[in-house]
Design an enzyme around this catalytic site. Structure first.
Site, PDB file in Angstrom:
ATOM      1  N   ASN A   7       0.871  -1.171   0.000  1.00 59.34           N
ATOM      2  CA  ASN A   7       0.000   0.000   0.000  1.00 59.34           C
ATOM      3  C   ASN A   7       0.912   1.226   0.000  1.00 59.34           C
ATOM      4  OD1 ASN A   7      -1.748   2.070   0.508  1.00 59.34           O
ATOM      5  ND2 ASN A   7      -2.712   1.130   2.294  1.00 59.34           N
ATOM      6  N   ARG A  91      -2.499  -1.996  -3.585  1.00 58.20           N
ATOM      7  CA  ARG A  91      -3.711  -1.217  -3.384  1.00 58.20           C
ATOM      8  C   ARG A  91      -3.629   0.002  -4.308  1.00 58.20           C
ATOM      9  NH1 ARG A  91      -5.132   3.119   1.143  1.00 58.20           N
ATOM     10  NH2 ARG A  91      -7.297   3.423   0.538  1.00 58.20           N
ATOM     11  N   HIS A 180     -12.886   2.957  -0.232  1.00 57.67           N
ATOM     12  CA  HIS A 180     -12.892   1.932   0.830  1.00 57.67           C
ATOM     13  C   HIS A 180     -13.571   0.636   0.355  1.00 57.67           C
ATOM     14  CE1 HIS A 180     -12.919   5.259   4.179  1.00 57.67           C
ATOM     15  NE2 HIS A 180     -11.677   4.876   3.909  1.00 57.67           N
ATOM     16  N   ARG A 241     -11.877  15.733   7.208  1.00 59.39           N
ATOM     17  CA  ARG A 241     -12.680  16.101   6.022  1.00 59.39           C
ATOM     18  C   ARG A 241     -14.106  16.438   6.437  1.00 59.39           C
ATOM     19  NH1 ARG A 241     -11.086  10.712   3.373  1.00 59.39           N
ATOM     20  NH2 ARG A 241      -8.883  11.032   2.935  1.00 59.39           N
ATOM     21  N   GLU A 384      -8.199  -5.429   4.644  1.00 60.14           N
ATOM     22  CA  GLU A 384      -8.087  -5.117   3.218  1.00 60.14           C
ATOM     23  C   GLU A 384      -6.919  -5.862   2.578  1.00 60.14           C
ATOM     24  OE1 GLU A 384      -8.398  -1.101   4.821  1.00 60.14           O
ATOM     25  OE2 GLU A 384      -9.169  -0.517   2.869  1.00 60.14           O
TER      26      GLU A 384
END
Ligand code: AMP
Length: 398
Positions: A7, A91, A180, A241, A384
């Protein structure tokens, strides 16, 4: 087969080395502060061995060289030779409209990945750097790209088209994509196993609540809606955010404060959310600590966070025509009983009955936390990297 999962972010590369048959993670770690002074490799091995190594790590290629070297090192390694690595899974944040599933990387795919940079300028370039480094360092080893957006590509058009002029969508591919996806897919699969029914018979709301937060409506195995949009800024409140906002409010603030696009972008992505409202932190643990000290703005931040999630859970139950389960995952979803409690308050009319004791248990382990009613509520730690390893194995075995 030995599979390396990578990743690659802006200043870090996280890795996990899997032995795919038993789905065992042999080693994992991260290279941090790439390109800065104090760059560091933190490496862990399945037997408990752990090591931190500082070094001159100027770029992603060097970071991956460091990772490969530690994986074969006599003292801390887990394999004897790099030739034991059968495949690498990467990823990739944005796959645009073109990638509806994971793919083996070839020249065509690389070309398409470059085209997606425009859609995710903060993420995809670093993912590509990781891929390029591996292609150089592990020449004949197949590489696979697993996209954050892929799981959401079956959303119906009415869920992904914005109410802007349609020509804008056609011209610039400005639409909702969602992110996601690998996490939503993993927890939906696990939830079906836990409930003991095929995923195709279940309507699930999956809530990935970490530094970034998103919920998805997973209707019979298909993501039919999700809270993140063209970028990860839409939807739920997050650490930094803002999530949903009236677009005209942003234009108004830009006018009043004379903000240029970069400053406005930084405001909505880096200085909003939990930290923006509370003024103290983007970290949910610190928000909860501040609340315990009586900080009212921290309390407000948590209430905005949980209220918005509750609204989306209700909306997604409506979107799917009913709901069989709600899943909490990510650092907040797995650990914050307070967030889970506040987010589900008042949802008993939908059949949601949280079990206070199970919810409060001091563990982030996979479990049911409901009273066994109509809607099952679950905590499922996401994985993940395992999904990336599984997809990689499947594609390279074909
Ligand atoms: P992630 O991005 O999945 O690593 O999640 C990071 C978020 O999880 C941060 O906001 C952390 O504060 C939050 N988190 C981690 N552990 C806890 C905890 N025990 N209680 C509340 N929030 C937590």
């Amino acid at each position: 087969m030995i599979i390396l999962v990578l990743n690659s972010g802006s200043s870090s590369v996280k890795y996990r080395l899997f032995e795919s048959e038993g789905e065992q993670c042999l080693a994992w770690g991260v290279v941090e502060r790439i390109g800065a002074s104090g760059a560091l490799l933190k490496h862990n091995r399945i037997d408990g061995d752990g090591v931190k190594l500082g070094g001159d790590i100027a770029d992603h290629s060097r970071a991956i060289e460091f990772i490969l070297a530690i994986l074969v090192s006599p003292n801390h390694g887990v394999i004897k030779d790099l030739s034991e690595i059968g495949a690498v899974g990467h990823r990739v944040v944005h796959g645009g409209e073109g990638f509806s599933g994971s793919v083996v990387i070839d020249e065509d795919v690389m070309k398409q990945l470059f085209e997606c940079i425009e859609l995710a300028p903060l993420h995809n370039p670093h993912n590509i750097k990781g891929i390029n480094a591996c292609r150089k360092l592990l020449k004949d080893v197949p590489q696979v790209a697993v996209f954050d957006t892929a799981f959401h590509t079956k959303m119906p058009e009415y869920a992904y088209v914005y109410g802007l002029p349609y020509t804008i969508y056609k011209r610039y591919a400005v639409r909702r994509y969602g992110f996601h996806g690998t996490s939503h897919r993993y927890v939906a699969d696990r939830a079906a196993e836990m409930i003991g029914k095929p995923l195709e018979e279940l309507n699930l709301v999956t809530c990935h609540l970490g530094n970034g937060c998103s919920a998805a409506a997973v209707c019979k195995g298909v993501s039919v809606d999700t809270t993140m949009g063209f970028t990860p800024a839409e939807g739920l409140l997050m650490g930094t955010r803002c999530g949903d906002i009236d677009p005209a409010a942003l234009l108004y603030v830009m006018g009043r404060e004379d903000l240029d696009i970069n400053t406005a972008n930084s405001m909505i992505n880096k200085h909003s959310g939990l930290v923006g409202i509370s003024g103290v932190s983007n970290d949910m643990r610190e928000i909860e600590e501040e609340i315990a000290r009586g900080n009212e703005r921290a309390e407000l931040a948590l209430n905005v966070f949980c209220y918005r999630l509750r609204k989306y859970i209700g909306a997604y139950a409506a979107a799917m025509g009913g709901m069989d389960g709600i899943i909490f995952t990510g650092g907040i979803g797995e650990n914050s009983s307070e967030v889970r409690k506040r987010s589900l308050e008042g949802l008993s009319f939908l059949g949601v009955e949280l079990d206070e004791k199970l919810n409060m248990a001091r563990t982030s382990e996979e479990r049911f936390i409901d009273r066994g009613g109509l809607v099952r509520v679950m905590v499922i730690p996401t994985n993940e990297e395992l999904v990336i390893a599984r997809d990689t194995l499947e594609l390279v075995s074909k």
